[in-house]
Enzyme design. Structure first.
Site, mmCIF file in Angstrom:
data_model
loop_
_atom_site.group_PDB
_atom_site.id
_atom_site.type_symbol
_atom_site.label_atom_id
_atom_site.label_comp_id
_atom_site.label_asym_id
_atom_site.label_seq_id
_atom_site.Cartn_x
_atom_site.Cartn_y
_atom_site.Cartn_z
ATOM 1 N N HIS A 109 67.265 21.724 9.011
ATOM 2 C CA HIS A 109 65.925 21.367 9.509
ATOM 3 C C HIS A 109 65.924 20.802 10.929
ATOM 4 C CE1 HIS A 109 64.399 22.430 5.692
ATOM 5 N NE2 HIS A 109 64.533 21.277 5.062
ATOM 6 N N HIS A 178 57.028 21.005 5.402
ATOM 7 C CA HIS A 178 57.848 20.601 4.252
ATOM 8 C C HIS A 178 57.073 19.682 3.297
ATOM 9 C CE1 HIS A 178 61.396 19.937 1.931
ATOM 10 N NE2 HIS A 178 62.231 20.376 2.853
ATOM 11 N N GLU A 309 58.143 26.500 1.106
ATOM 12 C CA GLU A 309 58.286 26.473 2.565
ATOM 13 C C GLU A 309 58.387 27.898 3.103
ATOM 14 O OE1 GLU A 309 61.697 23.632 3.311
ATOM 15 O OE2 GLU A 309 61.502 23.575 1.143
#
Length: 344
Positions: A109, A178, A309
């Site tokens: 991420h 997220h 996601e």
């Protein structure tokens, strides 16, 4: 009609770089959503049940401190590259790039300080808010000055999230939000009574560090076949699964398409996910452990939420047969995801 309101939410400490964090409240007849200028974080998302009662269906914190401390990316926009890059390493035009390793041997991420941990510049729109930031060349090890715009718009029952970006050097990019959802209302114990379906004929098997092996496997005859709705708790038991944290491969194309649907029978709440992205990571909050104190003093145990996601496939920068994840100078990255809330 959507109303948009802005208000102060908190101030970052000098160690965090200082700066005022604002909250933007988008409200229609059927949905109310609150979004921060810090990390473009969705802190609250209230929708109606079949009796017309509103509940907040996303996990998060009451104060800014919750979001500036370590947490599992609740509600945030993550990037430059969502999901995992193997060994935090990739090669572009003969040059090797090394990223920060923040997930075992991998980069996750965006690295140590991704897009979720920075202040964005907001602009109020008639029915939403647009956030902008410049990610400088070399930030977290990534090449190129990257200009990024994230736009949230609310129209009736539909929340749209649009991501746009331009770069000065070729760079990998894959942006997502997220948010962790529980359609029974945040703070509810688990999501076992939710029914889920995902429009995907194949998924990506992963190694023990959650990096795709490279195989694109058919869902047919496996626990990953979610093309017809399944009740989550029973399904996990039936296939002896500890939970999902996998990319489902969507039909390719730039057009909007329905890719997932979640239904919560006790409240009647439904959520549809539509997107232009090539993949969707289905995650069932396997790493939640009840240690975080969330909104209204709620605790969030394992499997108390799910994430859907929309993004490119994980580690695509190292897998040439995965969808292209590179953005070149002169091109525009442009993807949209729509969340549609209803009752049944």
């Amino acid at each position: 009609m959507t109303t948009v309101r802005r208000e102060a939410f908190g101030r970052m400490s000098p160690e965090e770089g200082g700066g005022e964090v604002e909250k933007f409240v988008l409200q229609s007849d059927s949905v109310r959503v609150e979004i921060l200028s810090f990390g473009c974080i969705i802190t609250t998302l209230e929708t109606k049940d079949r009796d017309g009662q509103f509940s907040d269906v996303v996990l998060g914190f009451d104060t800014l401190e919750g979001y500036t401390r370590k947490h599992p990316f609740f509600g945030a926009v993550v990037g430059r590259v969502a999901n995992r890059i193997a060994n935090g390493r990739f090669t572009l035009d003969g040059k090797e790039y090394q990223l920060f390793l923040n997930n075992g041997p991998n980069s996750l991420h965006g690295g140590a300080k991704g897009f979720d941990k920075v202040l964005w510049s907001p602009q109020v729109l008639p029915n939403g808010v647009r956030f902008f930031r410049l990610s400088p060349d070399g930030e977290e090890g990534y090449p190129g000055d990257l200009k990024v715009w994230v736009t949230y718009t609310l129209s009736g029952r539909e929340l749209a999230i649009n991501y746009q970006a331009q770069t000065s050097k070729t760079t990998p990019i894959s942006l997502t939000n997220h948010a962790y959802f529980n359609l029974a209302g945040q703070g509810s114990r688990d999501v076992y009574d939710h029914e889920i379906s995902i429009e995907a004929d194949s998924y990506l098997p992963v190694d023990d560090t959650k990096i795709p092996t490279g195989e694109v496997a058919a869902v047919q005859g496996t626990g990953f076949d979610l093309r017809q709705p399944v009740e989550l708790g029973k399904h996990l038991q039936k296939f002896h699964l500890d939970g999902f944290d996998h990319n489902f491969c969507l039909h390719q194309g730039q057009d909007r398409r329905l890719v997932a649907r979640v239904f919560h029978p006790p409240t009647g709440r439904t959520m549809e996910v539509h997107t232009t992205q090539p993949g969707i990571q289905f995650y069932t909050g396997n790493n939640l452990d009840g240690s975080l104190k969330g909104k209204g003093a709620a605790t969030y145990p394992k499997h108390s939420a799910f994430c859907l996601e929309t993004q490119n496939w994980p580690d695509a920068v190292n897998k040439p047969h995965f969808p292209n994840v590179l953005l070149h100078p002169g091109e525009e990255y442009n993807h949209t995801t729509w969340l549609v809330f209803n009752t049944a």
